[in-house]
Design an enzyme around this catalytic site. Structure first.
Site, mmCIF file in Angstrom:
data_model
loop_
_atom_site.group_PDB
_atom_site.id
_atom_site.type_symbol
_atom_site.label_atom_id
_atom_site.label_comp_id
_atom_site.label_asym_id
_atom_site.label_seq_id
_atom_site.Cartn_x
_atom_site.Cartn_y
_atom_site.Cartn_z
ATOM 1 N N ASP A 170 -0.851 -37.570 21.584
ATOM 2 C CA ASP A 170 -0.406 -36.754 22.714
ATOM 3 C C ASP A 170 1.058 -36.367 22.592
ATOM 4 O O ASP A 170 1.868 -36.604 23.500
ATOM 5 C CB ASP A 170 -0.677 -37.500 24.027
ATOM 6 C CG ASP A 170 -2.167 -37.699 24.250
ATOM 7 O OD1 ASP A 170 -2.955 -36.864 23.754
ATOM 8 O OD2 ASP A 170 -2.545 -38.677 24.907
ATOM 9 N N PHE A 211 -11.147 -32.802 24.975
ATOM 10 C CA PHE A 211 -11.010 -31.616 25.820
ATOM 11 C C PHE A 211 -11.570 -31.857 27.215
ATOM 12 O O PHE A 211 -11.554 -30.965 28.058
ATOM 13 C CB PHE A 211 -11.683 -30.421 25.147
ATOM 14 C CG PHE A 211 -10.939 -29.946 23.913
ATOM 15 C CD1 PHE A 211 -9.651 -30.399 23.641
ATOM 16 C CD2 PHE A 211 -11.512 -29.037 23.036
ATOM 17 C CE1 PHE A 211 -8.952 -29.956 22.517
ATOM 18 C CE2 PHE A 211 -10.826 -28.585 21.912
ATOM 19 C CZ PHE A 211 -9.555 -29.048 21.652
ATOM 20 N N LYS A 212 -12.085 -33.025 27.474
ATOM 21 C CA LYS A 212 -12.625 -33.377 28.800
ATOM 22 C C LYS A 212 -13.263 -32.149 29.457
ATOM 23 O O LYS A 212 -12.942 -31.764 30.594
ATOM 24 C CB LYS A 212 -11.539 -33.977 29.680
ATOM 25 C CG LYS A 212 -11.037 -35.323 29.135
ATOM 26 C CD LYS A 212 -10.350 -36.181 30.156
ATOM 27 C CE LYS A 212 -9.947 -37.507 29.558
ATOM 28 N NZ LYS A 212 -8.919 -37.407 28.484
ATOM 29 N N ASP A 244 -17.126 -27.964 32.715
ATOM 30 C CA ASP A 244 -17.406 -26.579 33.094
ATOM 31 C C ASP A 244 -18.909 -26.324 33.166
ATOM 32 O O ASP A 244 -19.711 -27.212 32.866
ATOM 33 C CB ASP A 244 -16.733 -25.638 32.090
ATOM 34 C CG ASP A 244 -16.165 -24.408 32.772
ATOM 35 O OD1 ASP A 244 -16.900 -23.785 33.571
ATOM 36 O OD2 ASP A 244 -14.999 -24.070 32.510
ATOM 37 N N ALA A 301 0.558 -48.570 27.037
ATOM 38 C CA ALA A 301 1.401 -48.084 28.135
ATOM 39 C C ALA A 301 0.692 -48.146 29.485
ATOM 40 O O ALA A 301 1.311 -48.394 30.515
ATOM 41 C CB ALA A 301 1.864 -46.665 27.840
ATOM 42 N N GLN A 302 -0.628 -47.911 29.489
ATOM 43 C CA GLN A 302 -1.364 -47.953 30.756
ATOM 44 C C GLN A 302 -1.784 -49.367 31.164
ATOM 45 O O GLN A 302 -2.385 -49.555 32.219
ATOM 46 C CB GLN A 302 -2.604 -47.048 30.688
ATOM 47 C CG GLN A 302 -2.278 -45.556 30.600
ATOM 48 C CD GLN A 302 -3.538 -44.701 30.617
ATOM 49 O OE1 GLN A 302 -4.306 -44.718 31.574
ATOM 50 N NE2 GLN A 302 -3.774 -43.978 29.545
ATOM 51 N N ALA A 326 -5.731 -54.597 23.897
ATOM 52 C CA ALA A 326 -6.587 -54.142 22.802
ATOM 53 C C ALA A 326 -7.753 -55.093 22.539
ATOM 54 O O ALA A 326 -8.921 -54.703 22.588
ATOM 55 C CB ALA A 326 -5.743 -53.976 21.539
ATOM 56 N N ARG A 380 0.791 -43.801 23.464
ATOM 57 C CA ARG A 380 2.242 -44.002 23.471
ATOM 58 C C ARG A 380 2.709 -45.203 22.652
ATOM 59 O O ARG A 380 3.745 -45.133 21.997
ATOM 60 C CB ARG A 380 2.736 -44.119 24.923
ATOM 61 C CG ARG A 380 2.677 -42.797 25.664
ATOM 62 C CD ARG A 380 2.872 -42.940 27.179
ATOM 63 N NE ARG A 380 1.579 -42.962 27.882
ATOM 64 C CZ ARG A 380 1.443 -42.977 29.204
ATOM 65 N NH1 ARG A 380 2.509 -42.991 29.979
ATOM 66 N NH2 ARG A 380 0.242 -43.002 29.751
#
Lengths: 211, 211
Positions: free
Chosen positions: A9, A58-59, A62, A168-169, A173, A188
């Site tokens: 990201d 791409f989550k 639609d 980070a969240q 692991a 991150r």
């Protein structure tokens, strides 16, 4: 085979390519999302392929027709997998799987952030069922909530579980693997590390079989 | 001011630009989605701006951090609006609104396809409430189900309602306006017409005030 997926990201093409090259030996795949594609174009997918498998995060959320177009394009650029939402309904998941052919479809069942409790968590098991019944290759379930991961694992059959939120969240692991994840997704903690390849190698080792 | 939004769901840059130019005089805005951006790059947003406002129909459905990055990029390219999902939670909608500044955020509450009945419809009113409370400019609600549009209108306060599904998906333009839509979103009936500008002019006239 590594159980580590890098969530790449970052926004700049050069930085993305440098991190991809350094970390690829320790990865199962690199996950690429819209912010990088918006900045660097879809060609970034093809470029990263020289180092690693690419999963397009791409989550997709639609109608079936648009879902097909997005999946088709990701496939054209060489992605080995794509992440779609099931919240928009079974028909959209079906369209993604049909269009994907031998590309893997991963269905989001629950996410790693607090807002996932608003609507997604209570529907996660129904979404796992849709993923199973529509022939997806796997699901996305949160490392930030190992107890949820454990419950989802029980009903997920042969679906692979990819688990974001490590680092980070707040997710751990090894705990995610022990709770049933097949792969952990880390962003991150790797790409912001002073030596991303060292961070990737250490994480890959922690989640390896027989650790 | 036209109440018509064109869903410019074509894939080729040249075709997109030609249709944008011809139809823009009859439109409130042009809605651009991922398939076109994947093919033509984000520059297509900037290019269309010479003819029309652009709403990025990115149906953002991600964690707050990624949502911010996508919204920031759409804004940088000059979009006047962006469409986001609320089923991923209130925190993601809040992140979008904060990041958008004076760009409009439209929140999906219910979609026009059959799969929207699986999870979205039962939660649509809660999603309208989140849009209201988090300061979105408007919501997306389906022209294919005018009875739902009417119910959503009652609780939507000052939110604008943009209503997709008119034409190929079966929704009726005037019925959607009469049920409470502020703008209708039309794709195939315009861009697949032999004369897109004629189709756009006729639709714009049908949904005009005082029709």
């Amino acid at each position: 085979m590594s159980r580590l997926i890098l969530a790449l990201d970052v926004l700049e093409r050069e930085k993305a390519m440098e991190i991809a090259k350094k970390t690829a030996p320790y990865l199962y795949a690199i996950k690429v999302g819209w912010p990088l594609v918006m900045n660097a174009g879809m060609d970034i997918v093809r470029e990263i392929l020289q180092f690693s498998r690419v999963i397009c995060d791409f989550k997709v959320a639609d109608i079936p027709n648009t879902t097909r177009l997005i999946v088709r394009s990701a496939k054209k650029y060489g992605a080995s997998g794509i992440i779609v939402h099931s919240f928009v309904g079974r028909d959209s998941v079906r369209a993604a799987v049909e269009e994907a052919g031998d590309m893997n479809v991963f269905v989001v069942t629950e996410m790693s952030h607090p807002g996932a409790l608003d609507f997604m968590q209570e529907n996660a098991k129904k979404m796992v069922k849709i993923a199973l019944e529509e022939g997806a290759r796997g699901i996305i379930a949160p490392a930030t909530r190992p107890e949820r991961l454990r419950e989802i694992r029980k009903i997920a059959g042969d679906l692979l579980i990819l688990s974001p939120g490590v680092g980070a969240q707040g997710g751990k692991a090894r705990a995610a693997i022990d709770a049933g994840a097949d792969y952990i997704i880390v962003g991150r903690s790797i790409y912001n590390a002073s030596e991303p390849e060292v961070a990737a190698r250490e994480l890959a080792s922690i989640v390896a079989d027989g650790y």
